[in-house]
Design a protein around this motif. Structure first.
Motif, PDB file in Angstrom:
ATOM      1  N   SER A 270       4.228  10.163  -9.229  1.00  0.00           N
ATOM      2  CA  SER A 270       3.849  10.327 -10.629  1.00  0.00           C
ATOM      3  C   SER A 270       2.822  11.435 -10.832  1.00  0.00           C
ATOM      4  N   ALA A 271       2.386  12.089  -9.749  1.00  0.00           N
ATOM      5  CA  ALA A 271       1.366  13.140  -9.851  1.00  0.00           C
ATOM      6  C   ALA A 271       1.882  14.313 -10.677  1.00  0.00           C
ATOM      7  N   VAL A 272       1.006  14.890 -11.486  1.00  0.00           N
ATOM      8  CA  VAL A 272       1.376  16.055 -12.292  1.00  0.00           C
ATOM      9  C   VAL A 272       1.527  17.289 -11.407  1.00  0.00           C
TER      10      VAL A 272
ATOM     11  N   THR B 100      -1.212  18.565   4.023  1.00  0.00           N
ATOM     12  CA  THR B 100      -0.844  18.260   2.639  1.00  0.00           C
ATOM     13  C   THR B 100      -1.223  19.429   1.746  1.00  0.00           C
ATOM     14  N   GLY B 101      -0.245  19.909   0.999  1.00  0.00           N
ATOM     15  CA  GLY B 101      -0.493  20.990   0.046  1.00  0.00           C
ATOM     16  C   GLY B 101      -0.356  20.480  -1.372  1.00  0.00           C
ATOM     17  N   ILE B 102      -1.391  20.672  -2.189  1.00  0.00           N
ATOM     18  CA  ILE B 102      -1.360  20.313  -3.608  1.00  0.00           C
ATOM     19  C   ILE B 102      -1.317  21.615  -4.394  1.00  0.00           C
ATOM     20  N   LEU B 103      -0.269  21.769  -5.234  1.00  0.00           N
ATOM     21  CA  LEU B 103      -0.023  23.036  -5.912  1.00  0.00           C
ATOM     22  C   LEU B 103      -0.017  22.850  -7.419  1.00  0.00           C
ATOM     23  N   ALA B 104      -0.666  23.767  -8.125  1.00  0.00           N
ATOM     24  CA  ALA B 104      -0.697  23.766  -9.593  1.00  0.00           C
ATOM     25  C   ALA B 104      -0.187  25.118 -10.086  1.00  0.00           C
ATOM     26  N   ASP B 105       0.757  25.086 -11.013  1.00  0.00           N
ATOM     27  CA  ASP B 105       1.323  26.308 -11.585  1.00  0.00           C
ATOM     28  C   ASP B 105       0.283  26.971 -12.500  1.00  0.00           C
ATOM     29  N   LEU B 106      -0.068  28.209 -12.203  1.00  0.00           N
ATOM     30  CA  LEU B 106      -1.087  28.932 -12.970  1.00  0.00           C
ATOM     31  C   LEU B 106      -0.487  29.910 -13.976  1.00  0.00           C
ATOM     32  N   SER B 107       0.830  29.850 -14.180  1.00  0.00           N
ATOM     33  CA  SER B 107       1.481  30.843 -15.044  1.00  0.00           C
ATOM     34  C   SER B 107       0.863  30.893 -16.432  1.00  0.00           C
TER      35      SER B 107
ATOM     36  N   SER C 187       0.826  -1.206   0.000  1.00  0.00           N
ATOM     37  CA  SER C 187       0.000   0.000   0.000  1.00  0.00           C
ATOM     38  C   SER C 187       0.862   1.258   0.000  1.00  0.00           C
ATOM     39  N   GLU C 188       1.915   1.226   0.837  1.00  0.00           N
ATOM     40  CA  GLU C 188       2.814   2.380   0.885  1.00  0.00           C
ATOM     41  C   GLU C 188       3.495   2.597  -0.456  1.00  0.00           C
ATOM     42  N   ALA C 189       3.938   1.487  -1.082  1.00  0.00           N
ATOM     43  CA  ALA C 189       4.585   1.599  -2.389  1.00  0.00           C
ATOM     44  C   ALA C 189       3.618   2.136  -3.436  1.00  0.00           C
ATOM     45  N   ARG C 190       2.347   1.696  -3.335  1.00  0.00           N
ATOM     46  CA  ARG C 190       1.337   2.159  -4.289  1.00  0.00           C
ATOM     47  C   ARG C 190       1.081   3.657  -4.129  1.00  0.00           C
ATOM     48  N   TRP C 191       0.896   4.100  -2.895  1.00  0.00           N
ATOM     49  CA  TRP C 191       0.667   5.528  -2.665  1.00  0.00           C
ATOM     50  C   TRP C 191       1.894   6.361  -3.018  1.00  0.00           C
ATOM     51  N   ARG C 192       3.090   5.825  -2.719  1.00  0.00           N
ATOM     52  CA  ARG C 192       4.322   6.541  -3.087  1.00  0.00           C
ATOM     53  C   ARG C 192       4.406   6.681  -4.607  1.00  0.00           C
ATOM     54  N   SER C 193       4.041   5.620  -5.315  1.00  0.00           N
ATOM     55  CA  SER C 193       4.068   5.683  -6.771  1.00  0.00           C
ATOM     56  C   SER C 193       3.085   6.715  -7.297  1.00  0.00           C
TER      57      SER C 193
ATOM     58  N   PRO D 235       8.376  14.651  -6.940  1.00  0.00           N
ATOM     59  CA  PRO D 235       9.133  15.111  -8.109  1.00  0.00           C
ATOM     60  C   PRO D 235       8.520  16.314  -8.821  1.00  0.00           C
ATOM     61  N   ALA D 236       7.177  16.389  -8.862  1.00  0.00           N
ATOM     62  CA  ALA D 236       6.541  17.551  -9.501  1.00  0.00           C
ATOM     63  C   ALA D 236       6.873  18.836  -8.749  1.00  0.00           C
TER      64      ALA D 236
END
Length: 408
Positions: free
Chosen positions: A70-72, A169-176, A60-66, A89-90
């Motif tokens: 891989s999240a954009v 948890t912060g999810i950030l999207a570049d709005l440039s 489960s941890e490996a799945r969530w880490r993956s 990585p994003a």
């Protein structure tokens, strides 16, 4: 003394059932003496359930880490003190930091002033009062990259409990890109309205001005050349000509440019423009040096001539009509780059930010439409234009035009 390897210690071993299957078990061995004989007691616990659970947790941890890796969108996890515990990585790509360098750092490193200084206070206020200002809501904020540049970000913050500890948890999207598109849409809307106004001006003002100019010239032609009135008439004609030039610039800027692309030799076009300017007495002290070459580009030569004329005149005026302008042409990855450098006093940072704004000018009699028009023409050719100015003086204008054909 006997060497005890397991007695009194206990360890995980592998058991075998009657059917030959094996399974993990924990074996604790004790030693005792019964009627003078040594006896050994083994207490066995089947670990199959625990091992299966551990395997499932690891999977489960490996799945969530993956998923997170891989999240954009960028994902950052912090603890209640604001220290970063996870940096996917994003987020590395977005902010320019490596995860290893960010673990344990305060998350305010990703924020410009004044948010950088205020963030810890926001965290303390929430932990003390429970008042949510952004958690569970999301909003547009400003992020700060490693190189110090800032950019618009959409931030969504969630709260969770892990082993009894608060995590955020912060999810950030570049709005440039979105912000640039919105700015372009606003600009296009403004230009459409400006075009309508320019058409009215051309019809209601330009034509009557031509008639007034002709009438003034007739009156002036009847006056003695040495009279004071003749001088006044000449000044009136000059003022009318200046107003006509303003209307001409306004119409050129307001009308959307529609390039008619044909193969254009940029080096030859720049030389032709420079030769035309050489005939201007106000620019006779300016030398224009043209270096390099580039393959032909698909462009509208007449529109680009307006761009180069504007840039060369601006550079000459910045140097007070004396000095050298160096124009360099070079091919670069499917584009042709034209660089115009002058030795003028340079451009202040606050002015440089507004340099392409319509009607903004630092000249006493400028319209503020020259560079704005040049930008529109270059962008209509799917190109880009940028201006840079060194601390010690001098200005560099860089134009990049695609070598491939345009689809207009």
């Amino acid at each position: 003394t006997a060497d005890k390897k397991i007695i009194g210690v206990g360890r995980e071993v592998v058991g075998q059932r009657r059917d030959g299957t094996t399974f993990p078990l924990h074996l604790a061995v004790g030693e005792t003496e019964v009627d003078g004989e040594k006896k050994f007691t083994g207490i066995i616990h089947d670990l199959s359930t625990r091992v299966n659970l551990e395997d499932r947790l690891r999977a489960s941890e490996a799945r969530w880490r993956s998923i997170l890796e891989s999240a954009v969108d960028a994902i950052v996890v912090i603890d209640a003190r604001g220290c970063i515990e996870w940096f996917n990585p994003a987020a590395e790509r977005m902010f320019g930091y490596a995860e290893a360098d960010m673990i344990g750092k305060n998350v305010n490193i990703l924020m410009p002033s004044p948010y950088h200084e205020e963030h810890d206070g926001y965290m303390a206020h929430y932990l003390a009062t429970g008042e949510k200002r952004i958690i569970g809501i999301g909003r547009q904020v400003t992020g700060r990259r490693r190189d110090g540049t800032t950019f618009p970000v959409r931030l969504s913050v969630g709260e969770m409990q892990v082993n009894g500890e608060r995590k955020f948890t912060g999810i950030l999207a570049d709005l440039s890109a979105r912000v640039r598109m919105e700015e372009q849409l606003r600009e296009q809307t403004s230009l459409a309205r400006l075009g309508e106004m320019a058409a009215v001006i051309a019809h209601e003002v330009k034509n009557p001005l031509a008639g007034i100019r002709g009438a003034i010239q007739v009156i002036g032609g009847r006056l003695p050349k040495e009279s004071k009135d003749a001088t006044v008439v000449k000044e009136i004609v000059n003022r009318i000509d200046t107003l006509n030039e303003l209307i001409k610039d306004l119409l050129l800027f307001a009308r959307p440019p529609h390039p008619r692309p044909l193969p254009v030799d940029l080096a030859g076009l720049v030389r032709t423009t420079a030769d035309l300017l050489a005939g201007d007495p106000a620019l006779k002290g300016v030398a224009i040096q043209i270096d390099g070459d580039a393959p032909p580009v698909m462009a509208d030569a007449e529109l680009l001539k307006i761009v180069f004329q504007n840039l060369l005149v601006n550079s000459a005026q910045a140097m007070q009509g004396r000095g050298e302008i160096r124009v360099t042409l070079e091919p670069l990855d499917g584009v042709c780059r034209v660089i115009v450098r002058d030795a003028g006093p340079g451009i202040a940072a606050d002015v440089r930010e507004r340099i392409f704004t319509p009607f903004f000018t630092t000249k006493a009699r400028g319209t503020g439409l020259g560079l704005a028009t040049a930008k529109r023409i270059v962008e209509a050719h799917a190109g880009r234009i940028a201006i840079d100015s060194a601390m010690g003086g001098g200005t560099t204008v860089t134009i990049e035009l695609p070598v491939t054909s345009l689809t207009i």
